[in-house]
Design a protein around this motif. Structure first.
Motif, short mmCIF file in Angstrom:
data_model
loop_
_atom_site.label_atom_id
_atom_site.label_comp_id
_atom_site.label_asym_id
_atom_site.label_seq_id
_atom_site.Cartn_x
_atom_site.Cartn_y
_atom_site.Cartn_z
N ARG A 184 31.67 44.49 -16.04
CA ARG A 184 30.80 45.38 -15.26
C ARG A 184 29.66 45.95 -16.10
O ARG A 184 28.57 46.20 -15.58
N GLU B 93 44.31 46.18 -23.38
CA GLU B 93 44.42 47.02 -22.19
C GLU B 93 44.10 46.19 -20.95
O GLU B 93 43.15 45.41 -20.93
N GLY B 94 44.86 46.37 -19.91
CA GLY B 94 44.72 45.55 -18.72
C GLY B 94 43.36 45.64 -18.05
O GLY B 94 42.90 44.67 -17.44
N LYS B 95 42.70 46.80 -18.14
CA LYS B 95 41.44 46.99 -17.43
C LYS B 95 40.22 46.66 -18.27
O LYS B 95 39.09 46.75 -17.79
N ALA B 96 40.43 46.28 -19.51
CA ALA B 96 39.30 46.09 -20.42
C ALA B 96 38.37 44.99 -19.96
O ALA B 96 37.14 45.13 -20.03
N ASP B 97 38.92 43.87 -19.47
CA ASP B 97 38.07 42.75 -19.06
C ASP B 97 37.10 43.18 -17.96
O ASP B 97 35.91 42.85 -18.00
N ASP B 98 37.59 43.92 -16.98
CA ASP B 98 36.72 44.38 -15.89
C ASP B 98 35.64 45.32 -16.40
O ASP B 98 34.48 45.24 -15.97
N VAL B 99 36.01 46.19 -17.33
CA VAL B 99 35.05 47.14 -17.90
C VAL B 99 33.94 46.39 -18.60
O VAL B 99 32.74 46.68 -18.44
N THR C 284 36.40 37.60 -24.10
CA THR C 284 37.22 37.74 -22.88
C THR C 284 37.06 36.52 -21.99
O THR C 284 38.02 36.09 -21.33
N MET D 76 37.55 53.64 -21.60
CA MET D 76 37.38 52.26 -22.03
C MET D 76 35.92 51.84 -22.07
O MET D 76 35.51 51.04 -22.93
#
Length: 711
Positions: A312, A303-309, A323, A268
């Protein structure tokens, strides 16, 4: 319970229709309501926000753009709201597909690449004409059904094409190894097209192999079942092709498929960086920008983890902005009742002000975007308007503003409205004058219309020369809160579209008849155009013509002896309590579907969306009187000791029939909750009592003989 009687309206929505994608007619978008606005907002479809941002980075005009023809799904949007598909259709209009099958070729086979194959083969003089015909005939079968390979092809390069077709057939049959082997032997073919395509095809083979086991028979994709090794192989094949053909015919495709490999591998971070670069560099006037927005939304942001990626990474301002917008949405409760609060808050948003402030460095090159994000957060978390106004100076004099600049000004206008600023009307007037004709101007008109609605100045909206030109905005007010004087004037206003005039005629007659203004009805029924068809009340405001003809040519009797509606209205004008006339009015209401009809709902809280005073049409109705309830007609007849046996028998019959067949009261209008529906109904014991009285006291009446149940 049928959908006709219990309708969940999304704020102000059309009656008798699927309301899942109907807009709340307000500027604010605190929650996702499945429509979009020309201003960037938390509740917008993320693809819409992203495309507006892309068109703000590299400003483009609206040349060639036009509102698409509305359909059943978009007719209620007017020109102030849009869906993703209608936005694409507006910015990149395409001609309607032809129904001429000859223009499409053989519809039985849609395998791609036939034209490219034919062009390459025609350019190769080393393949005899007779073999070309044979090979072309085979190509039409590859991927479309069984292929008979018993053909004669003797030339060296003709056999290369034949080998290519066999490898392609293996690919379509999901025989991955045979396809790989077949194309590998052709990478050094003498024909340049065959050679290059054979280097490219292993990319496609590996990608198809990677997802072959991840998609079920219904098309559902399970990322956990991706063959990661095949995806890695696709990456190697892409590198091999780009090394051999850095400027080849498939270079752009291979580069694009690199993103698919990253997605399938679950990388991602790298995928997001690729998308950020493309979002910043893809020409926003190209339809490729819309394709990219769709891809980013589906392959990354979903994708559920995209915002964190993205957070960061610290170097993706565009993706971070969209986002952030999504993180500013309020949650929807979907309760049937809730406090009637303003749509903007106060509220605790998933993204805190401190978290947003910590992102400032990411937006170092776009301070205007960062200021907009902070002001948006302040508005939707319910902070005082003064802070928003300080962050966004007035700038309504620049025509053709970018979507971001326009969004900033809309947010300022919303803050002016919240603070009841004396300059609000002038602000909206300036934004109307400067806004782009496509979407921006109607949306700015909505801001001014809501302001004048709040000031109880509907006369300014409908005055000659009014800046409120958007037809849907005007029609909503005509349906909801317009007084008789405005409805009557608009019905006669030849300067407005006929559909708008029909709406005014219909609502004037509908409300006059349903609220006891019978003398006005008798006079105004002459406004019905000669020959106007009865039409239908289903999606009545979307019909063309509107069903105004019902009041002249609708049904008025099906058993109980009734004269034409105009005569019934005249009787009620002279004697409003005339029992036969009231029963006939009830029959007209029933026979033409008015029981379950409401032009628009003005509920303040419906299906989880808070509808406050900043919603168009959500204000006191300026048409006097209470709406007609058909069950009240029958109750009054039954309570009248002067009622004749026929009148009483018919009232008993109709009182019971109000509950057929669902057991709830279908004669009390449209319900906005199950609780309201239950309160409008009587107990089954009362229905039984009506039934027994009809059977025992009036056994010879046609209605006693007909009625079999009391539901």
């Amino acid at each position: 319970m049928t959908g006709a009687a219990l309708l969940g309206f999304a704020g102000l929505a059309w009656a008798c229709a699927d309301v899942t994608s109907y807009p709340v007619w307000r500027l604010a978008a605190p929650e996702y309501d499945e429509v979009g606005r020309p201003a960037i907002a938390p509740g917008n479809d993320t693809r819409i926000n992203l495309l507006w941002l892309m068109r703000s980075l590299h400003p483009v005009g609206d040349t060639g753009a036009a509102y698409p023809e509305p359909d059943w799904a978009t007719e209620q949007l007017g020109h102030s709201f849009l869906t993703w598909s209608s936005m694409r259709a507006a910015l990149w209009p395409h001609p309607q597909p032809t129904d001429d099958t000859s223009a499409r070729g053989d519809p039985a086979c849609a395998a791609p690449g036939q034209a490219e194959f034919a062009a390459a083969l025609a350019a190769n003089a080393a393949v005899p004409v007779s073999e070309r015909s044979t090979l072309l005939a085979l190509r039409t079968k590859v991927g479309c059904g069984p292929v008979d390979w018993a053909v004669t092809v003797n030339s060296a390069q003709g056999r290369e094409y034949l080998a290519y077709l066999k490898a392609a057939a293996a690919f379509h049959a999901a025989d991955w190894q045979a396809a790989r082997d077949g194309f590998t032997t052709l990478t050094r073919a003498r024909d340049p097209w065959v050679a290059e395509t054979s280097v490219y095809m292993p990319i496609r083979i590996a990608l198809q192999h990677a997802v072959a086991g991840a998609t079920d028979q219904y098309g559902n994709f399970d990322g956990g079942k991706v063959d990661v090794a095949a995806a890695v192989e696709a990456g190697r094949a892409i590198a091999a092709y780009l090394k051999a053909w850095p400027h080849g015919r498939y270079t752009a495709s291979a580069q694009g498929l690199t993103r698919r490999v990253l997605w399938l591998r679950g990388d991602m971070a790298e995928l997001a960086h690729s998308y950020e670069h493309l979002a910043a560099t893809t020409p926003p006037d190209s339809e490729a920008a819309a394709d990219l927005a769709e891809e980013i939304d589906g392959k990354l942001l979903a994708e559920g983890k995209a915002d964190d990626v993205i957070r960061r990474a610290g170097d993706m301002p565009l993706l971070l902005a969209v986002t952030d917008m999504r993180q500013m949405r309020k949650a929807r409760s979907y309760s049937e009742t809730a406090p009637s609060t303003d749509p903007a808050g106060p509220a605790k948003l998933p993204l805190s002000a401190n978290e947003l402030a910590a992102q400032k460095a990411v937006f170092g090159g776009r301070p205007d975007l960062f200021a907009f994000l902070q002001a948006t957060h302040a508005y939707y978390s319910g902070e005082p308007s003064a802070s928003i106004l300080a962050a966004i100076p007035a700038d309504t004099h620049t025509p053709g503003a970018t979507p971001l600049a326009f969004s900033r000004q809309v947010l300022r206008g919303m803050a002016l409205a919240d603070s009841r600023d004396a300059g609000e009307a002038g602000f909206w007037a300036g934004l109307i004058a400067a806004g782009r004709p496509l979407y921006q101007r109607p949306f700015a008109e909505l801001g001014l219309a809501v302001h004048w609605q709040r000031q109880d100045r509907l006369d300014l909206i409908f005055a000659p020369g009014s800046p409120i030109e958007d037809q849907m905005t005007r029609e909503i007010l005509l349906q909801t809160i317009a007084p008789p004087s405005i409805l009557r004037a608009e019905a006669a206003n030849t300067g407005r579209p006929e559909h708008e005039r029909d709406i005014a005629r219909f609502i004037l007659l509908y409300k006059s008849l349903s609220r006891g203004a019978y003398a006005d009805f008798v006079r105004d029924v002459a406004l019905v155009p000669t020959g106007a068809p009865p039409g239908t009340l289903y999606d009545f405001a979307g019909e063309n013509p509107v069903a105004v003809g019902l009041f002249a040519h609708g049904k008025w009797s099906d058993g109980f002896a009734c004269p034409p509606l105009a005569q019934t209205g005249a009787t009620l004008a002279r004697s409003p309590l005339d029992r036969p006339a009231r029963l006939c009015l009830g029959d007209f209401w029933r026979l033409n579907g008015f029981d379950t009809f409401a032009p628009l709902s003005t509920a303040r809280m419906v299906w989880g969306i808070s509808v406050g005073p900043e919603t168009l049409g959500n204000a006191p109705d300026r048409f006097p009187g209470a709406p007609l309830r058909r069950d009240a007609i029958y109750a009054a007849i039954l309570a009248d000791p002067q009622a004749t046996p026929d009148e009483r028998a018919y009232a008993l019959y109709r009182s019971v029939m109000c509950y057929a067949p669902g057991g709830y009261n279908e004669c009390a209008g449209v319900f906005l909750s199950a609780d309201a529906m239950n309160k409008a109904s009587v107990a089954k014991s009362q229905r039984q009592a009506w039934f027994l009285e009809l059977k025992r006291r009036y056994p010879d009446s046609p209605w006693a003989k007909t009625l079999r149940y009391y539901w």
